[in-house]
Design a protein around this motif. Structure first.
Motif, PDB file in Angstrom:
ATOM      1  N   PRO A 103       1.500  24.254   9.088  1.00  0.00           N
ATOM      2  CA  PRO A 103       2.181  22.972   9.360  1.00  0.00           C
ATOM      3  C   PRO A 103       1.198  21.811   9.442  1.00  0.00           C
ATOM      4  CG  PRO A 103       2.075  24.340  11.341  1.00  0.00           C
ATOM      5  CD  PRO A 103       1.624  25.206  10.203  1.00  0.00           C
ATOM      6  N   LYS A 104       1.505  20.763   8.678  1.00  0.00           N
ATOM      7  CA  LYS A 104       0.664  19.564   8.668  1.00  0.00           C
ATOM      8  C   LYS A 104       1.553  18.333   8.575  1.00  0.00           C
ATOM      9  CE  LYS A 104      -3.119  21.929   6.305  1.00  0.00           C
ATOM     10  NZ  LYS A 104      -4.089  21.934   5.183  1.00  0.00           N
ATOM     11  N   VAL A 105       1.054  17.218   9.067  1.00  0.00           N
ATOM     12  CA  VAL A 105       1.748  15.947   8.874  1.00  0.00           C
ATOM     13  C   VAL A 105       1.933  15.736   7.380  1.00  0.00           C
ATOM     14  CG1 VAL A 105       1.482  13.447   9.022  1.00  0.00           C
ATOM     15  CG2 VAL A 105       0.990  14.870  11.022  1.00  0.00           C
ATOM     16  N   PHE A 106       3.167  15.500   6.972  1.00  0.00           N
ATOM     17  CA  PHE A 106       3.489  15.278   5.562  1.00  0.00           C
ATOM     18  C   PHE A 106       4.324  14.012   5.480  1.00  0.00           C
ATOM     19  CE2 PHE A 106       6.331  15.686   1.900  1.00  0.00           C
ATOM     20  CZ  PHE A 106       5.426  15.971   0.884  1.00  0.00           C
ATOM     21  N   VAL A 107       3.841  13.022   4.704  1.00  0.00           N
ATOM     22  CA  VAL A 107       4.455  11.693   4.689  1.00  0.00           C
ATOM     23  C   VAL A 107       4.835  11.273   3.270  1.00  0.00           C
ATOM     24  CG1 VAL A 107       4.199   9.283   5.413  1.00  0.00           C
ATOM     25  CG2 VAL A 107       2.950  11.075   6.633  1.00  0.00           C
ATOM     26  N   GLY A 108       6.007  10.671   3.156  1.00  0.00           N
ATOM     27  CA  GLY A 108       6.465  10.104   1.896  1.00  0.00           C
ATOM     28  C   GLY A 108       7.920   9.702   2.025  1.00  0.00           C
ATOM     29  N   TYR A 109       8.488   9.141   0.969  1.00  0.00           N
ATOM     30  CA  TYR A 109       9.917   8.802   0.970  1.00  0.00           C
ATOM     31  C   TYR A 109      10.372   8.647  -0.470  1.00  0.00           C
ATOM     32  CZ  TYR A 109       8.728   3.835   0.151  1.00  0.00           C
ATOM     33  OH  TYR A 109       8.254   2.663  -0.378  1.00  0.00           O
ATOM     34  N   SER A 110      11.565   8.154  -0.671  1.00  0.00           N
ATOM     35  CA  SER A 110      12.142   7.970  -2.003  1.00  0.00           C
ATOM     36  C   SER A 110      12.268   9.327  -2.708  1.00  0.00           C
ATOM     37  CB  SER A 110      11.286   6.977  -2.799  1.00  0.00           C
ATOM     38  OG  SER A 110      11.989   6.515  -3.944  1.00  0.00           O
ATOM     39  N   THR A 127       8.814  16.705   9.058  1.00  0.00           N
ATOM     40  CA  THR A 127       8.040  15.833   8.176  1.00  0.00           C
ATOM     41  C   THR A 127       8.303  14.372   8.532  1.00  0.00           C
ATOM     42  OG1 THR A 127       9.802  15.846   6.512  1.00  0.00           O
ATOM     43  CG2 THR A 127       8.081  17.539   6.311  1.00  0.00           C
ATOM     44  N   PHE A 128       7.662  13.460   7.799  1.00  0.00           N
ATOM     45  CA  PHE A 128       7.740  12.043   8.152  1.00  0.00           C
ATOM     46  C   PHE A 128       8.156  11.201   6.952  1.00  0.00           C
ATOM     47  CE2 PHE A 128       5.009  14.094  11.146  1.00  0.00           C
ATOM     48  CZ  PHE A 128       5.286  13.489  12.368  1.00  0.00           C
ATOM     49  N   HIS A 129       9.238  10.473   7.123  1.00  0.00           N
ATOM     50  CA  HIS A 129       9.733   9.529   6.121  1.00  0.00           C
ATOM     51  C   HIS A 129       8.990   8.215   6.359  1.00  0.00           C
ATOM     52  CE1 HIS A 129      12.567   6.667   4.239  1.00  0.00           C
ATOM     53  NE2 HIS A 129      13.097   7.690   3.611  1.00  0.00           N
ATOM     54  N   GLY A 130       7.965   7.960   5.524  1.00  0.00           N
ATOM     55  CA  GLY A 130       7.130   6.803   5.805  1.00  0.00           C
ATOM     56  C   GLY A 130       6.347   6.347   4.593  1.00  0.00           C
ATOM     57  N   PRO A 131       5.478   5.356   4.766  1.00  0.00           N
ATOM     58  CA  PRO A 131       4.791   4.684   3.662  1.00  0.00           C
ATOM     59  C   PRO A 131       3.859   5.603   2.886  1.00  0.00           C
ATOM     60  CG  PRO A 131       3.838   4.035   5.770  1.00  0.00           C
ATOM     61  CD  PRO A 131       5.072   4.814   6.075  1.00  0.00           C
ATOM     62  N   MET A 132       3.734   5.286   1.598  1.00  0.00           N
ATOM     63  CA  MET A 132       2.888   6.070   0.703  1.00  0.00           C
ATOM     64  C   MET A 132       1.690   5.243   0.243  1.00  0.00           C
ATOM     65  SD  MET A 132       5.860   8.149  -1.369  1.00  0.00           S
ATOM     66  CE  MET A 132       6.849   6.705  -1.757  1.00  0.00           C
ATOM     67  N   ILE A 138      -1.139  -0.632  -0.335  1.00  0.00           N
ATOM     68  CA  ILE A 138      -1.929  -1.676  -0.994  1.00  0.00           C
ATOM     69  C   ILE A 138      -1.081  -2.917  -1.260  1.00  0.00           C
ATOM     70  CG2 ILE A 138      -3.495  -0.012  -2.047  1.00  0.00           C
ATOM     71  CD1 ILE A 138      -2.000  -0.421  -4.695  1.00  0.00           C
ATOM     72  N   THR A 139       0.102  -2.984  -0.638  1.00  0.00           N
ATOM     73  CA  THR A 139       1.008  -4.110  -0.858  1.00  0.00           C
ATOM     74  C   THR A 139       1.202  -4.893   0.431  1.00  0.00           C
ATOM     75  OG1 THR A 139       3.065  -2.975  -0.259  1.00  0.00           O
ATOM     76  CG2 THR A 139       2.232  -2.636  -2.506  1.00  0.00           C
ATOM     77  N   GLU A 140       1.917  -6.016   0.316  1.00  0.00           N
ATOM     78  CA  GLU A 140       2.219  -6.828   1.493  1.00  0.00           C
ATOM     79  C   GLU A 140       3.152  -6.081   2.444  1.00  0.00           C
ATOM     80  OE1 GLU A 140       5.988  -9.324  -0.394  1.00  0.00           O
ATOM     81  OE2 GLU A 140       4.045 -10.324  -0.096  1.00  0.00           O
ATOM     82  N   GLY A 141       3.791  -5.009   1.938  1.00  0.00           N
ATOM     83  CA  GLY A 141       4.662  -4.220   2.782  1.00  0.00           C
ATOM     84  C   GLY A 141       3.925  -3.444   3.856  1.00  0.00           C
ATOM     85  N   PHE A 142       2.614  -3.259   3.693  1.00  0.00           N
ATOM     86  CA  PHE A 142       1.853  -2.554   4.717  1.00  0.00           C
ATOM     87  C   PHE A 142       1.343  -3.574   5.723  1.00  0.00           C
ATOM     88  CE2 PHE A 142      -1.470   0.563   6.189  1.00  0.00           C
ATOM     89  CZ  PHE A 142      -0.567   1.533   6.566  1.00  0.00           C
ATOM     90  N   ASN A 143       2.303  -4.235   6.365  1.00  0.00           N
ATOM     91  CA  ASN A 143       2.004  -5.271   7.355  1.00  0.00           C
ATOM     92  C   ASN A 143       1.767  -4.630   8.724  1.00  0.00           C
ATOM     93  OD1 ASN A 143       4.757  -4.742   8.350  1.00  0.00           O
ATOM     94  ND2 ASN A 143       5.352  -5.786   6.465  1.00  0.00           N
ATOM     95  N   GLU A 144       1.548  -5.448   9.715  1.00  0.00           N
ATOM     96  CA  GLU A 144       1.230  -4.925  11.047  1.00  0.00           C
ATOM     97  C   GLU A 144       2.355  -4.054  11.579  1.00  0.00           C
ATOM     98  OE1 GLU A 144      -0.103  -6.524  15.513  1.00  0.00           O
ATOM     99  OE2 GLU A 144       0.355  -7.947  13.911  1.00  0.00           O
ATOM    100  N   TYR A 145       3.596  -4.475  11.366  1.00  0.00           N
ATOM    101  CA  TYR A 145       4.755  -3.705  11.830  1.00  0.00           C
ATOM    102  C   TYR A 145       4.779  -2.317  11.199  1.00  0.00           C
ATOM    103  CZ  TYR A 145       9.731  -2.436  12.287  1.00  0.00           C
ATOM    104  OH  TYR A 145      10.912  -1.777  12.534  1.00  0.00           O
ATOM    105  N   THR A 146       4.637  -2.271   9.873  1.00  0.00           N
ATOM    106  CA  THR A 146       4.676  -0.999   9.147  1.00  0.00           C
ATOM    107  C   THR A 146       3.491  -0.121   9.507  1.00  0.00           C
ATOM    108  OG1 THR A 146       5.847  -2.062   7.319  1.00  0.00           O
ATOM    109  CG2 THR A 146       4.737   0.019   6.838  1.00  0.00           C
ATOM    110  N   ARG A 147       2.322  -0.739   9.581  1.00  0.00           N
ATOM    111  CA  ARG A 147       1.101   0.014   9.873  1.00  0.00           C
ATOM    112  C   ARG A 147       1.159   0.628  11.270  1.00  0.00           C
ATOM    113  NH1 ARG A 147      -3.875  -0.957  12.282  1.00  0.00           N
ATOM    114  NH2 ARG A 147      -5.681  -0.017  11.259  1.00  0.00           N
ATOM    115  N   CYS A 279      14.078   1.166   7.301  1.00  0.00           N
ATOM    116  CA  CYS A 279      13.405   2.345   6.766  1.00  0.00           C
ATOM    117  C   CYS A 279      13.762   2.426   5.295  1.00  0.00           C
ATOM    118  CB  CYS A 279      13.876   3.624   7.433  1.00  0.00           C
ATOM    119  SG  CYS A 279      14.346   3.456   9.144  1.00  0.00           S
ATOM    120  N   GLY A 280      12.768   2.632   4.468  1.00  0.00           N
ATOM    121  CA  GLY A 280      13.062   2.753   3.044  1.00  0.00           C
ATOM    122  C   GLY A 280      12.122   1.934   2.202  1.00  0.00           C
ATOM    123  N   HIS A 281      12.702   1.164   1.279  1.00  0.00           N
ATOM    124  CA  HIS A 281      11.902   0.482   0.262  1.00  0.00           C
ATOM    125  C   HIS A 281      11.559  -0.971   0.594  1.00  0.00           C
ATOM    126  CE1 HIS A 281      13.386   3.953  -2.030  1.00  0.00           C
ATOM    127  NE2 HIS A 281      12.420   3.718  -2.890  1.00  0.00           N
TER     128      HIS A 281
END
Length: 311
Positions: A103-110, A127-132, A138-147, A279-281
């Motif tokens: 078992p390991k932290v596994f992250v992704g979505y879509s 598992t974790f539904h989260g940023p890839m 590397i986008t503006e979506g990885f803002n302080e809230y998301t991070r 949560c999502g895109h």
């Protein structure tokens, strides 16, 4: 019994794999730098360097990366490079004993929703539904809230509690009430794609979470109706609708609104239901543990995680 990963901490090694679509070398390098700046070491799977049309290489390469990253004792967590298409091709070829025993932290979505469902149902892995890496970090979506939401979810050793939208973004109550159960689901199109397969999503007594992008209203209608006909909406304890983006029809006069579709298909179920969870895109993105118990208070527009996701 559920299999929960250990929480991640600075200095741990994160493996990057591409079960779905490809990215460019430049995008990958920038994403690696973001993870390194957060204090993690990074190791790369072979699939991240491959491209076969809309896939990150041949199926056997992407499959091998999944097995090797879970088996690698020097890797503490796994984050998918991006979504795209192709994860579903691998479901009947994965050795789920390998996943369950490591078992390991596994992250992704879509597109990675297919793996979330299979890992939970076949290997009992949270598992974790989260940023890839390349689609978000590397986008503006990885803002302080998301991070901050991402780092808290993968490192917290207690229940995450209330998962709130940014202050200016309020959720909308669809049906009032409270519901309690494991959070399951993810991308609507991918959840629907499991119907009639051995990996069909089990929603019995669960909080069903759904989100999507680039799907017209009539397609959202069709997919929600398929889940209704399959009993998946009725069997859920509650329904959480995340963001639905870029669905607006070119000719609104010839379409229903998304709100009308939800009124037709979700409201009559009389299940506690809410819409607009970040949560999502979208650019603001919560990281959600899938397979742990949560509480939905649709009346007060609150969602809480009440079970630890790591151990």
């Amino acid at each position: 019994m559920k299999s929960k990963p250990k929480p991640l901490k600075p200095g741990d090694t994160i493996g990057i794999i591409a079960p779905g679509g490809p990215s460019t070398r430049d995008e990958l390098e920038r994403g690696v730098q973001v993870l390194q700046n957060m204090g993690f070491h990074v190791t790369l799977g072979e699939s991240v360097f491959h491209k076969r049309g809309y896939l990150a290489g041949e199926d056997h390469i992407r499959l091998k990366d999944i097995h090797q990253m879970f088996q690698n004792k020097g890797v503490q967590g796994i984050i998918c490079m991006r979504g795209g298409d192709g994860s579903g091709r691998l479901l009947d070829r994965i050795d789920y004993d390998v996943i369950a025993k490591n078992p390991k932290v596994f992250v992704g979505y879509s597109d990675i929703t297919a793996l979330h469902i299979a890992f939970l149902q076949e290997a009992k892995l949270v598992t974790f539904h989260g940023p890839m890496v390349t689609s978000d970090m590397i986008t503006e979506g990885f803002n302080e809230y998301t991070r901050e939401a991402f780092l808290k979810a993968i490192s917290w050793e207690k229940p995450l509690g209330k998962l709130k939208n940014p202050e200016e973004d309020t959720m909308k109550t669809i049906v009032e009430g409270r519901a309690y159960g494991e959070i399951v689901g993810g991308n609507l199109a991918l959840v629907t794609s499991t119907m009639g397969t051995p990996f069909e999503l089990d929603t019995r007594g669960k909080l069903l979470f759904l989100e999507d992008i680039h799907e017209g209203v009539y397609r959202i209608d069709r997919m929600l109706n398929q889940l209704r006909l399959a009993g998946k909406l009725q069997e859920a304890a509650g329904i959480i609708l995340g963001e639905f983006l870029d669905y607006e029809p070119e000719n609104p006069e010839d379409s229903l609104t998304l709100e009308e579709v939800i009124s037709d298909l979700v409201v009559p179920l009389n299940k506690p239901a809410i819409m607009g969870w970040k949560c999502g895109h979208g650019n603001y993105k919560l990281t959600i543990p899938l397979g742990v118990k949560g509480e939905l208070n649709a009346t007060d527009r609150q969602i809480s995680i009440v079970e630890t996701a790591t151990q």
